[in-house]
Motif scaffolding. Sequence first.
Motif, PDB file in Angstrom:
ATOM      1  N   ASP A  25       0.787  -1.230   0.000  1.00  0.00           N
ATOM      2  CA  ASP A  25       0.000   0.000   0.000  1.00  0.00           C
ATOM      3  C   ASP A  25       0.823   1.286   0.000  1.00  0.00           C
ATOM      4  N   THR A  26       1.996   1.279   0.594  1.00  0.00           N
ATOM      5  CA  THR A  26       2.738   2.533   0.770  1.00  0.00           C
ATOM      6  C   THR A  26       4.147   2.462   0.187  1.00  0.00           C
ATOM      7  N   PHE A  27       4.704   3.631  -0.085  1.00  0.00           N
ATOM      8  CA  PHE A  27       5.982   3.764  -0.782  1.00  0.00           C
ATOM      9  C   PHE A  27       6.468   5.185  -0.558  1.00  0.00           C
ATOM     10  N   LEU A  28       7.657   5.496  -1.062  1.00  0.00           N
ATOM     11  CA  LEU A  28       8.195   6.853  -0.968  1.00  0.00           C
ATOM     12  C   LEU A  28       8.024   7.591  -2.286  1.00  0.00           C
ATOM     13  N   ILE A  29       7.660   8.864  -2.208  1.00  0.00           N
ATOM     14  CA  ILE A  29       7.755   9.762  -3.353  1.00  0.00           C
ATOM     15  C   ILE A  29       8.918  10.705  -3.088  1.00  0.00           C
ATOM     16  N   GLY A  30       9.850  10.760  -4.031  1.00  0.00           N
ATOM     17  CA  GLY A  30      11.009  11.644  -3.905  1.00  0.00           C
ATOM     18  C   GLY A  30      10.906  12.816  -4.852  1.00  0.00           C
ATOM     19  N   TYR A  31      11.500  13.921  -4.426  1.00  0.00           N
ATOM     20  CA  TYR A  31      11.502  15.136  -5.251  1.00  0.00           C
ATOM     21  C   TYR A  31      12.850  15.834  -5.102  1.00  0.00           C
ATOM     22  N   GLY A  32      13.355  16.374  -6.216  1.00  0.00           N
ATOM     23  CA  GLY A  32      14.556  17.209  -6.162  1.00  0.00           C
ATOM     24  C   GLY A  32      15.665  16.701  -7.065  1.00  0.00           C
ATOM     25  N   ASN A  33      16.602  17.591  -7.388  1.00  0.00           N
ATOM     26  CA  ASN A  33      17.766  17.210  -8.184  1.00  0.00           C
ATOM     27  C   ASN A  33      18.887  18.215  -7.963  1.00  0.00           C
ATOM     28  N   LYS A  34      19.989  17.997  -8.641  1.00  0.00           N
ATOM     29  CA  LYS A  34      21.156  18.876  -8.571  1.00  0.00           C
ATOM     30  C   LYS A  34      21.268  19.636  -9.882  1.00  0.00           C
ATOM     31  N   SER A  35      21.402  20.951  -9.789  1.00  0.00           N
ATOM     32  CA  SER A  35      21.490  21.769 -10.990  1.00  0.00           C
ATOM     33  C   SER A  35      22.326  23.005 -10.687  1.00  0.00           C
ATOM     34  N   GLU A  36      22.392  23.919 -11.642  1.00  0.00           N
ATOM     35  CA  GLU A  36      23.132  25.160 -11.419  1.00  0.00           C
ATOM     36  C   GLU A  36      22.492  26.014 -10.331  1.00  0.00           C
ATOM     37  N   TRP A  37      21.249  25.669  -9.962  1.00  0.00           N
ATOM     38  CA  TRP A  37      20.554  26.435  -8.934  1.00  0.00           C
ATOM     39  C   TRP A  37      20.871  25.929  -7.528  1.00  0.00           C
ATOM     40  N   GLY A  38      21.514  24.771  -7.456  1.00  0.00           N
ATOM     41  CA  GLY A  38      21.874  24.234  -6.152  1.00  0.00           C
ATOM     42  C   GLY A  38      21.722  22.726  -6.100  1.00  0.00           C
ATOM     43  N   ASP A  39      22.159  22.142  -4.993  1.00  0.00           N
ATOM     44  CA  ASP A  39      22.077  20.698  -4.803  1.00  0.00           C
ATOM     45  C   ASP A  39      20.876  20.383  -3.916  1.00  0.00           C
ATOM     46  N   PHE A  40      19.782  19.978  -4.530  1.00  0.00           N
ATOM     47  CA  PHE A  40      18.556  19.673  -3.808  1.00  0.00           C
ATOM     48  C   PHE A  40      18.178  18.204  -3.975  1.00  0.00           C
ATOM     49  N   ARG A  41      19.182  17.351  -4.039  1.00  0.00           N
ATOM     50  CA  ARG A  41      18.930  15.924  -4.190  1.00  0.00           C
ATOM     51  C   ARG A  41      18.345  15.342  -2.895  1.00  0.00           C
ATOM     52  N   PRO A  42      17.270  14.563  -2.992  1.00  0.00           N
ATOM     53  CA  PRO A  42      16.792  13.862  -1.801  1.00  0.00           C
ATOM     54  C   PRO A  42      17.785  12.763  -1.426  1.00  0.00           C
ATOM     55  N   SER A  43      17.955  12.533  -0.147  1.00  0.00           N
ATOM     56  CA  SER A  43      18.921  11.532   0.294  1.00  0.00           C
ATOM     57  C   SER A  43      18.282  10.548   1.256  1.00  0.00           C
ATOM     58  N   LEU A  44      18.782   9.324   1.229  1.00  0.00           N
ATOM     59  CA  LEU A  44      18.476   8.326   2.235  1.00  0.00           C
ATOM     60  C   LEU A  44      19.756   8.073   3.009  1.00  0.00           C
ATOM     61  N   LYS A  45      19.702   8.142   4.324  1.00  0.00           N
ATOM     62  CA  LYS A  45      20.910   7.959   5.124  1.00  0.00           C
ATOM     63  C   LYS A  45      20.591   7.161   6.372  1.00  0.00           C
ATOM     64  N   PHE A  46      21.644   6.659   7.007  1.00  0.00           N
ATOM     65  CA  PHE A  46      21.493   5.894   8.233  1.00  0.00           C
ATOM     66  C   PHE A  46      21.734   6.814   9.413  1.00  0.00           C
ATOM     67  N   ALA A  47      20.681   7.029  10.190  1.00  0.00           N
ATOM     68  CA  ALA A  47      20.729   8.020  11.259  1.00  0.00           C
ATOM     69  C   ALA A  47      21.772   7.695  12.316  1.00  0.00           C
ATOM     70  N   ASP A  48      22.097   6.419  12.499  1.00  0.00           N
ATOM     71  CA  ASP A  48      23.086   6.054  13.511  1.00  0.00           C
ATOM     72  C   ASP A  48      24.522   6.209  13.026  1.00  0.00           C
ATOM     73  N   GLY A  49      24.709   6.606  11.762  1.00  0.00           N
ATOM     74  CA  GLY A  49      26.043   6.850  11.230  1.00  0.00           C
ATOM     75  C   GLY A  49      26.820   5.614  10.861  1.00  0.00           C
ATOM     76  N   LYS A  50      26.225   4.421  10.992  1.00  0.00           N
ATOM     77  CA  LYS A  50      26.921   3.181  10.647  1.00  0.00           C
ATOM     78  C   LYS A  50      26.766   2.894   9.156  1.00  0.00           C
ATOM     79  N   ALA A  51      27.865   2.500   8.534  1.00  0.00           N
ATOM     80  CA  ALA A  51      27.844   2.212   7.101  1.00  0.00           C
ATOM     81  C   ALA A  51      27.173   0.868   6.832  1.00  0.00           C
ATOM     82  N   ARG A  52      26.344   0.848   5.834  1.00  0.00           N
ATOM     83  CA  ARG A  52      25.666  -0.365   5.392  1.00  0.00           C
ATOM     84  C   ARG A  52      25.642  -0.380   3.869  1.00  0.00           C
ATOM     85  N   VAL A  53      25.323  -1.522   3.303  1.00  0.00           N
ATOM     86  CA  VAL A  53      25.170  -1.636   1.856  1.00  0.00           C
ATOM     87  C   VAL A  53      23.696  -1.497   1.510  1.00  0.00           C
TER      88      VAL A  53
END
Length: 269
Positions: free
Chosen positions: A132-160
């Motif tokens: 039923d649910t999913f993510l909608i992402g918006y944004g990109n990188k251009s001459e106007w700035g870097d507005f890329r949406p990001s997914l990150k790990f809040a605990d700072g641990k690296a994962r694949v």
Amino acid sequence: MFNLNIGKMKKMRLIAAMFAAAAMFASCSEDGPSMETAIVTFEGSEWTPFVASSFDATYTGAVATPDYVWEDRATSLTGPNIFSGGYFSGGWVVSSYNSNDLAAYGDYTTDLYVYNASNGNSMTRGGHNGSDTFLIGYGNKSEWGDFRPSLKFADGKARVVCGCYVNSTCYFLNIAQNGNYSSPAIAEGQKVEIIATGYDAEGNETGSVTMTFAEKDNMITEWTPWNLSSLGEVVEVKFDMTGDVTNDYGFAMPTYYAIDDVTVEWQAE
């Protein structure tokens, strides 16, 4: 990630989605036996408060403030909400809107609709594998700035981030096929790409993976697997959309797309 009180059919769909994603990205690591895997499905009770709704005043307020913050329990995966840093900032919203009617749901006022050939207008079964649910992402990188949406790990641990499934929004498809006052339709020989770039804890790039998202006669209209395992261990992945469809201000397509069932892998302790 599972709500143990959800109905039997929904639980079956969630389990099926997890098996399908796990099979698709099973070769994420060469160290399979010593690795742990989780699939962020965006389903269940913990996600319910974040699902977009036109009738939810909490969501309406959250779009313009930093209060709309989600974090997956198993992986600590998180991401900024759309417009959290201002009107043109990139980010995500958990959505369930889906339709096959581009004329009715193909403009900026319905930008959270994912394309689903099976439904005229629904808030169920629009996600990967009938969830039923999913993510909608918006944004990109251009001459106007870097507005890329990001997914990150809040605990700072690296994962694949092994991979995910992507689909088009009704808004993107409508403009890609028909154009509008500011964006031409995709012409012969033109294409739109989405790019995922990984970053380590020091902010260094670990690599990039590019997918052709749309061409004139080849547009994504169903949930499509995207293997991101070559990014390696990351603490963050930023998503970009670009292409050679332009106007006087640069890239002209609506930079909206949908993501679901993000498979994450890490070293077992």
